[in-house]
Scaffold this motif. Structure first.
Motif, PDB file in Angstrom:
ATOM      1  N   GLY A 269     -83.225   0.400  87.121  1.00  0.00           N
ATOM      2  CA  GLY A 269     -82.683  -0.285  88.278  1.00  0.00           C
ATOM      3  C   GLY A 269     -81.807   0.631  89.117  1.00  0.00           C
ATOM      4  N   ARG A 270     -81.052   1.500  88.452  1.00  0.00           N
ATOM      5  CA  ARG A 270     -80.183   2.425  89.176  1.00  0.00           C
ATOM      6  C   ARG A 270     -80.995   3.401  90.017  1.00  0.00           C
ATOM      7  N   VAL A 271     -82.077   3.929  89.433  1.00  0.00           N
ATOM      8  CA  VAL A 271     -82.937   4.866  90.163  1.00  0.00           C
ATOM      9  C   VAL A 271     -83.601   4.161  91.345  1.00  0.00           C
ATOM     10  N   ALA A 272     -84.009   2.899  91.147  1.00  0.00           N
ATOM     11  CA  ALA A 272     -84.618   2.131  92.237  1.00  0.00           C
ATOM     12  C   ALA A 272     -83.626   1.957  93.382  1.00  0.00           C
ATOM     13  N   TRP A 273     -82.375   1.631  93.048  1.00  0.00           N
ATOM     14  CA  TRP A 273     -81.352   1.436  94.081  1.00  0.00           C
ATOM     15  C   TRP A 273     -81.064   2.744  94.810  1.00  0.00           C
ATOM     16  N   GLN A 274     -81.041   3.852  94.093  1.00  0.00           N
ATOM     17  CA  GLN A 274     -80.783   5.143  94.722  1.00  0.00           C
ATOM     18  C   GLN A 274     -81.896   5.512  95.692  1.00  0.00           C
ATOM     19  N   TYR A 275     -83.148   5.192  95.322  1.00  0.00           N
ATOM     20  CA  TYR A 275     -84.254   5.446  96.250  1.00  0.00           C
ATOM     21  C   TYR A 275     -84.121   4.587  97.502  1.00  0.00           C
ATOM     22  N   ILE A 276     -83.773   3.311  97.321  1.00  0.00           N
ATOM     23  CA  ILE A 276     -83.634   2.399  98.455  1.00  0.00           C
ATOM     24  C   ILE A 276     -82.533   2.887  99.392  1.00  0.00           C
ATOM     25  N   GLN A 277     -81.432   3.388  98.825  1.00  0.00           N
ATOM     26  CA  GLN A 277     -80.363   3.929  99.675  1.00  0.00           C
ATOM     27  C   GLN A 277     -80.871   5.110 100.487  1.00  0.00           C
ATOM     28  N   ASP A 278     -81.664   5.978  99.855  1.00  0.00           N
ATOM     29  CA  ASP A 278     -82.216   7.136 100.558  1.00  0.00           C
ATOM     30  C   ASP A 278     -83.165   6.681 101.670  1.00  0.00           C
ATOM     31  N   LEU A 279     -84.022   5.719 101.341  1.00  0.00           N
ATOM     32  CA  LEU A 279     -84.982   5.222 102.323  1.00  0.00           C
ATOM     33  C   LEU A 279     -84.270   4.561 103.502  1.00  0.00           C
ATOM     34  N   ALA A 280     -83.288   3.708 103.210  1.00  0.00           N
ATOM     35  CA  ALA A 280     -82.549   3.040 104.280  1.00  0.00           C
ATOM     36  C   ALA A 280     -81.826   4.045 105.160  1.00  0.00           C
ATOM     37  N   GLY A 281     -81.294   5.092 104.560  1.00  0.00           N
ATOM     38  CA  GLY A 281     -80.628   6.126 105.337  1.00  0.00           C
ATOM     39  C   GLY A 281     -81.585   6.844 106.266  1.00  0.00           C
ATOM     40  N   ARG A 282     -82.786   7.163 105.753  1.00  0.00           N
ATOM     41  CA  ARG A 282     -83.786   7.842 106.590  1.00  0.00           C
ATOM     42  C   ARG A 282     -84.268   6.947 107.730  1.00  0.00           C
TER      43      ARG A 282
END
Length: 290
Positions: A269-282
């Motif tokens: 779940g943590r890795v999924a959230w970190q990816y989502i943060q990266d995607l939202a930032g981009r």
């Protein structure tokens, strides 16, 4: 001459008074339960520090742990309503949402039940001060979940005895308005080598190990969190993407998310959230966890 002596004596008395005040430490703070729903325990000041904006996610965004989510939610509802409930140990794989689930369930139950349910976080290094905290909590009219994140004990660490006493409540008993929730990567809270050392050096090895393992037994519920499958991981990604309206094609979203997990060497779940943060930032999309 007399005036000079009196001035010197007054200065010396003031110096001594200041020294005594420093030794006494800061005065206990006045705790305001209405200031927030979540607090952090500050033992030196006997103070519950209000947390105005807790770091948490909405319960509906936590995926892949449906069974343990439902058990924890039901246990918390019973406690909020004044019925019998168990202390809970959430243990298992890193990054699978143990602490996030505690905070999300607290908020969900508080809103649904209308009960002024409070959450008080105790840092691992402050475990020894639990008796003082319980003494403070027993007189409050609120129902309180005492939460310790990432709980574990190392060799020669005796703080676990304070936790055992607090969970059992000693002669007085645990206050009816207090419940303990803790998270840990280890089910028995103590490293294996610590138990083995105790076993090899004790006069009665079984009793030494029993003393260590019995800490976990104080928790009536053990909720296990295991490494997630690829299906669960992508379900978490989809849930976040839909909630935050990240308009990326599903095939592309999954391909990027799997590549992200590969670079991290794990799916959680943590890795999924970190990816989502990266995607939202981009994508220049603002996201809020609640």
């Amino acid at each position: 001459m007399t005036e000079e002596i009196n001035t010197a004596l007054l200065a010396e008395l003031k110096r001594l008074a200041d020294a005594v005040q420093r030794l006494a430490g800061p005065a206990p703070s006045v705790n305001d339960w209405d200031a927030a729903d979540c607090f952090v325990w500050a033992p030196l000041r006997q103070h519950l520090q209000p947390v105005k904006k807790p770091n948490r996610v909405a319960l509906k965004l936590i995926r892949g742990v449906d069974h343990v989510r439902d058990i924890l939610h039901e246990n918390t509802v019973r406690f909020a309503e004044g019925y019998a409930a168990n202390n809970v140990l959430l243990w298992g794989a890193r990054g699978m949402g143990k602490s996030s689930l505690v905070k999300a369930v607290h908020e969900d139950v508080r809103r649904e039940s209308g009960v002024a349910l409070k959450l008080v976080e105790v840092h691992r290094e402050d475990i020894a001060s639990l008796p003082n905290l319980l003494d403070l909590l027993k007189d409050t009219p609120y129902r309180v979940i005492v939460f310790c994140d990432d709980l574990s004990f190392d060799h020669d660490d005796t703080a676990y005895k304070s936790l055992k006493a607090a969970l059992d409540g000693g002669v007085e008993g645990r206050p009816d308005n207090v419940l303990f929730y803790a998270t840990s990567n280890r089910r028995h809270l103590l490293p294996r080598h610590m138990m083995e050392n105790e076993q090899s050096t004790a006069i009665n090895p079984s009793e030494a190990v029993e003393e260590k393992v019995s800490l976990s037994d104080r928790f009536g519920l053990w909720l296990g969190f295991h490494k997630c499958s690829q299906e669960d991981y992508l379900g978490m990604i989809d849930g976040y993407a839909d909630h935050f309206k990240l308009g990326l094609a599903r095939d592309t979203l999954h391909a990027e998310a799997l590549e992200w997990a590969t670079t991290r060497g794990a799916r959680s779940g943590r890795v999924a959230w970190q990816y989502i943060q990266d995607l939202a930032g981009r994508m220049r999309v603002h996201i809020d966890r609640v």
